[in-house]
Design a protein around this motif. Sequence first.
Motif, PDB file in Angstrom:
ATOM      1  N   PHE A  88      -0.049   6.152  -8.790  1.00 25.94           N
ATOM      2  CA  PHE A  88      -0.031   6.576  -7.417  1.00 25.94           C
ATOM      3  C   PHE A  88       1.224   6.015  -6.753  1.00 25.94           C
ATOM      4  O   PHE A  88       1.928   7.169  -6.034  1.00 25.94           O
ATOM      5  CB  PHE A  88      -1.476   6.607  -6.563  1.00 25.94           C
ATOM      6  N   MET A  89       0.756   5.096  -6.403  1.00 24.71           N
ATOM      7  CA  MET A  89       1.979   4.372  -5.740  1.00 24.71           C
ATOM      8  C   MET A  89       3.981   4.918  -6.152  1.00 24.71           C
ATOM      9  O   MET A  89       3.996   4.569  -5.294  1.00 24.71           O
ATOM     10  CB  MET A  89       1.760   2.854  -5.504  1.00 24.71           C
ATOM     11  N   ARG A 127      -4.649   2.648 -12.943  1.00 27.45           N
ATOM     12  CA  ARG A 127      -4.460   4.475 -11.461  1.00 27.45           C
ATOM     13  C   ARG A 127      -3.968   4.189 -10.181  1.00 27.45           C
ATOM     14  O   ARG A 127      -2.716   4.958  -9.761  1.00 27.45           O
ATOM     15  CB  ARG A 127      -5.334   4.713 -11.009  1.00 27.45           C
ATOM     16  N   ASN A 128      -3.535   3.433  -9.602  1.00 28.09           N
ATOM     17  CA  ASN A 128      -2.777   2.712  -7.984  1.00 28.09           C
ATOM     18  C   ASN A 128      -1.655   2.525  -8.540  1.00 28.09           C
ATOM     19  O   ASN A 128      -0.961   2.957  -8.086  1.00 28.09           O
ATOM     20  CB  ASN A 128      -3.298   1.786  -7.147  1.00 28.09           C
ATOM     21  N   MET A 138       0.058  -5.267  -5.415  1.00 31.08           N
ATOM     22  CA  MET A 138      -1.344  -5.513  -5.768  1.00 31.08           C
ATOM     23  C   MET A 138      -1.626  -6.327  -5.762  1.00 31.08           C
ATOM     24  O   MET A 138      -1.443  -7.045  -6.805  1.00 31.08           O
ATOM     25  CB  MET A 138      -1.243  -4.288  -6.740  1.00 31.08           C
ATOM     26  N   ASP A 159       0.652  -1.248   0.379  1.00 26.13           N
ATOM     27  CA  ASP A 159       0.173   0.120   0.236  1.00 26.13           C
ATOM     28  C   ASP A 159       0.630   1.269  -0.099  1.00 26.13           C
ATOM     29  O   ASP A 159       2.384   1.183   0.176  1.00 26.13           O
ATOM     30  CB  ASP A 159      -0.824  -0.185   0.980  1.00 26.13           C
ATOM     31  N   ILE A 217      -3.600  -2.734  -1.554  1.00 28.82           N
ATOM     32  CA  ILE A 217      -4.313  -1.113  -1.896  1.00 28.82           C
ATOM     33  C   ILE A 217      -4.912  -2.362  -2.815  1.00 28.82           C
ATOM     34  O   ILE A 217      -4.410  -3.257  -3.347  1.00 28.82           O
ATOM     35  CB  ILE A 217      -3.276  -0.434  -2.418  1.00 28.82           C
TER      36      ILE A 217
END
Length: 296
Positions: free
Chosen positions: A203-204, A199-200, A188, A161, A194
């Motif tokens: 983001f990460m 998109r993540n 992931m 996360d 998360i």
Amino acid sequence: MSGFDAPVVISCSISGAIANRDQCPAIPYTPEEYAAEARRAVDEGASQIHIHARTPDGTPSYEVEDFRAITEAILAEVGDVIVNYSTGAIGIPIEKRLEYLRALRPDVAALNMSSMNYAKYSSRRKDFVFKAVFENSFDTIIEFLTEMKELGIKPEHECFDAGHVANLDPLIDMGLLERTPLQISLVMGVNGGIRPTARNVAFMSEQIPGGAEGPNQWQVIGISRDQWKLLGSSLVLGGNVRAGLEDNLYLPNGEMAKSNGELIAKARQMAEDIGRRAATVAEARELLGVAKRAEA
């Protein structure tokens, strides 16, 4: 590094501690089977092999001799490859997990970056397949990190996360981590971590010290069938990737993989389709800041 012909470090986790042959016949148990799977993976472009040890009957193992036998078989088969050991476990004492690092000194060892709920949920069963609390306190992290630094083992920081990535900050400030290049894995698809979305991934990756295009190296580890969209996102953003039968048993078309090599071949093809290429072992060592085997 991103752009046309930029090398991508492709890692392979050839046998995890959870799935077994009832779920996938290709999962290796014996050292010879590990070596054969490593050969298939390396031939298709893998430059780093992540190892969870098993006894020859398939039981997950944390014994020095099982790690030794598997590692020696792999290196005898493929020559040079970056050897990466798992250190994550639930209910196994830290000292037990340090024993095989001290005895065998792999190039790299995974270092989980936070405690968390760790689970797999089945919507068909309306129940958890398994669930546990995965303890990785700062005390645990620092104990592993201090030992790895003394042994000359490169940590691979596994982050489930965004807050796990942020846990690098105090360790850098304390001088326990050299700033460049860190090796960071964005894991992931695990319940408790998360959500597995493109998109993540973006983001990460932005949370990595120095940013996604900064001096540190990062990869995406996609769990289960969401793996392929996650690896694709990493490749486009300039990251590295990991595939293998620990993470996912299926090819993008839904067919079960017949070997780790099939999964690595697909990851390599995805990299080539966007103008990147699989790094050689020598290139991967340089990118990740891992010493050559003769120097290790």
